[in-house]
Design a protein around this motif. Structure first.
Motif, PDB file in Angstrom:
ATOM      1  N   GLU A 122       0.871  -1.168   0.161  1.00  0.00           N
ATOM      2  CA  GLU A 122       0.074  -0.080   0.050  1.00  0.00           C
ATOM      3  C   GLU A 122       0.808   1.264   0.057  1.00  0.00           C
ATOM      4  OE1 GLU A 122      -2.872   1.966   3.412  1.00  0.00           O
ATOM      5  OE2 GLU A 122      -3.483   0.095   2.622  1.00  0.00           O
ATOM      6  N   VAL A 123       0.865   2.101  -0.798  1.00  0.00           N
ATOM      7  CA  VAL A 123       1.056   3.372  -1.152  1.00  0.00           C
ATOM      8  C   VAL A 123       0.480   4.588  -0.112  1.00  0.00           C
ATOM      9  CG1 VAL A 123       2.258   5.140  -2.475  1.00  0.00           C
ATOM     10  CG2 VAL A 123       1.988   2.812  -3.351  1.00  0.00           C
ATOM     11  N   ARG A 124      -0.708   4.863  -0.709  1.00  0.00           N
ATOM     12  CA  ARG A 124      -1.527   5.662   0.418  1.00  0.00           C
ATOM     13  C   ARG A 124      -2.950   5.286  -0.011  1.00  0.00           C
ATOM     14  NH1 ARG A 124       0.826   7.668  -4.332  1.00  0.00           N
ATOM     15  NH2 ARG A 124      -0.381   8.149  -6.202  1.00  0.00           N
ATOM     16  N   LYS A 125      -3.643   6.161   1.068  1.00  0.00           N
ATOM     17  CA  LYS A 125      -5.066   6.055   1.097  1.00  0.00           C
ATOM     18  C   LYS A 125      -5.721   7.612   0.981  1.00  0.00           C
ATOM     19  CE  LYS A 125      -5.932   2.019   3.886  1.00  0.00           C
ATOM     20  NZ  LYS A 125      -6.325   1.666   5.468  1.00  0.00           N
ATOM     21  N   TRP A 126      -6.976   7.672   0.455  1.00  0.00           N
ATOM     22  CA  TRP A 126      -7.646   8.783   0.443  1.00  0.00           C
ATOM     23  C   TRP A 126      -9.194   8.654   0.639  1.00  0.00           C
ATOM     24  CZ3 TRP A 126     -11.693  11.149  -1.810  1.00  0.00           C
ATOM     25  CH2 TRP A 126     -11.576  12.685  -1.937  1.00  0.00           C
TER      26      TRP A 126
END
Length: 425
Positions: A122-126
């Motif tokens: 996982e790189v990022r969440k929004w």
């Protein structure tokens, strides 16, 4: 496809890259094939050189009044031998090309190691995952409650893995596609294209679907293939071309129907719109110079994310591990949207850079300013987004307890100002 010269110079690096993709070592076999091919060509050249000498002897013999029939017979035999050797070389070349065509692209060194989706990073969440004071439903229950999503009639018409949308849901699917295209063309600098949905063999070879994945495709009786994604016609726009440097980067987008046999997906997502034989998708394709492709991948991924942000749909971005990437990719970011009905994230976009892998297959090149020798371009592709899956995400994230669905604000201008889709009485 790969440059056999590079493989000869970097056999260990090549096999290491394949091993990260779960493939057996191939360098020794490929180099042996290439060596045989080159040896045969060398023999053919030697035969031709010898024949050239014999031809001179024939001329000399005739001038001197000598019998040249024996020499002429040798020349005839030489021609036959050369033709035979050249045919052998063509056979070896085809064997080598077929072997190279069947091998996946090599991952970049910093792509995570791993075998499958469990090893993705996982790189990022929004966005905030919504919470409801009622039990969240899946999209097919919502759509059927609305009376606007009909799998039974679609099955009567076409069989399983098809859907018939009507009324506000049919309009919402169209609205989503229009919203995406407007965003990509007006704000992200893409050129909208309306490409053919039927293509020839060469187009699918160019982007890597053939020869390995023919069972995943639909083919017409007269030899055309139905596109599995607009990546195929959009990328092949530059096939066989030598572009000028100032022509790059080129950014194309299109909304098309996509067709996939879903071979090997028995039992997966059998209900609903997640995995269908026919679906609509807005695709993005970029053609760049090699030194710009990494930045272009980040840009393209951001363009796909902007669609979800505009719709206020929560998502996460993950980097695929080496073993989970698509055949042509060197690096891939998947964007997964949150589906409350399934209580998990599901893929809605996949953005990849292929390096020069597709360009070599398509013979797509550019000439840098002041340079004589052209170089291969880099190609990238990404969903911007899968329209049907986006509809699924809207239904599940905007559902209400009474069975109605709120229309996201950015879609309302495309929906005639409609704010809520009520169950069809």
């Amino acid at each position: 496809m790969f440059d056999i010269k590079w493989i000869r110079d970097n056999p260990d690096q090549f096999d290491t890259g394949l091993a990260r993709r779960g493939q057996e070592a191939q360098a020794e076999r490929l180099i042996a094939l290439d060596t045989e091919r080159r040896d045969i060509l060398t023999r053919a050249q030697d035969v031709q050189a010898e024949r050239n000498k014999l031809s001179k002897e024939i001329g000399l013999a005739k001038r001197e009044g000598r019998d040249a029939s024996d020499i002429m017979e040798k020349v005839s035999q030489s021609k036959n031998l050369q033709a035979e050797l050249e045919e052998q070389a063509k056979t070896k070349e085809a064997e080598l090309e077929n072997a190279l065509m069947s091998l996946p692209n090599l991952p970049y060194d910093d792509v995570p190691d791993g075998k499958d989706e469990d090893d993705n990073v996982e790189v990022r969440k929004w966005g905030e995952v919504p919470s409801f004071d009622f039990e969240a439903k899946e999209h097919f229950d919502i759509g059927e409650t609305l009376g606007l999503m009909d799998f039974e009639t679609a099955a009567k018409l076409s069989g399983s893995r098809f859907v018939l949308l009507s009324g506000a849901l049919a309009r919402m699917e169209r609205a989503l596609a229009s919203y995406m295209l407007d965003l990509h063309t007006m704000q992200h600098g893409f050129i909208e294209v309306n490409p053919p949905a039927l293509v020839k063999d060469a187009a699918l070879y160019g982007t890597g679907q053939l020869p390995k994945f023919s069972e995943d495709l639909f083919r017409t009786e007269d030899g055309f293939w139905m596109i599995p994604t607009a990546e195929v016609p959009l990328t092949n726009i530059v096939a066989g071309e030598i572009l000028s440097e100032d022509y790059l980067p080129r950014r194309y987008t299109a909304m098309t129907w996509c067709f996939r046999s879903e071979a090997g997906s028995a039992g997966k997502d059998t209900r609903g719109m997640i995995r269908q034989h026919q679906f609509s998708k807005v695709e993005m394709v970029c053609v760049t110079k090699p030194e710009e492709s990494d930045a272009e991948l980040e840009r393209m991924t951001g363009c796909a994310e902007a669609v979800l942000q505009g719709l206020k749909l929560p998502y996460r971005v993950i980097t695929l591990c080496a073993g989970d990437m698509g055949f042509s990719a060197r690096r891939t970011y998947d964007i997964e949207v949150w589906l409350p009905g399934q209580d998990r994230y599901r893929e809605i976009s996949s953005c990849s850079t292929t390096g020069d892998f597709q360009a070599r297959r398509m013979k797509a090149r550019y000439r840098a300013e002041g340079e004589k020798k052209p170089q291969f371009v880099h190609t990238l592709n990404g969903s911007g987004l899968a329209v049907g899956r986006c509809l699924v995400a809207v239904l599940e994230n905007y559902q209400q307890a009474d069975g109605s669905v709120i229309v996201p604000e950015v879609l309302r201008p495309y929906m005639g100002g409609l704010e809520v889709i009520e169950p069809n009485k």
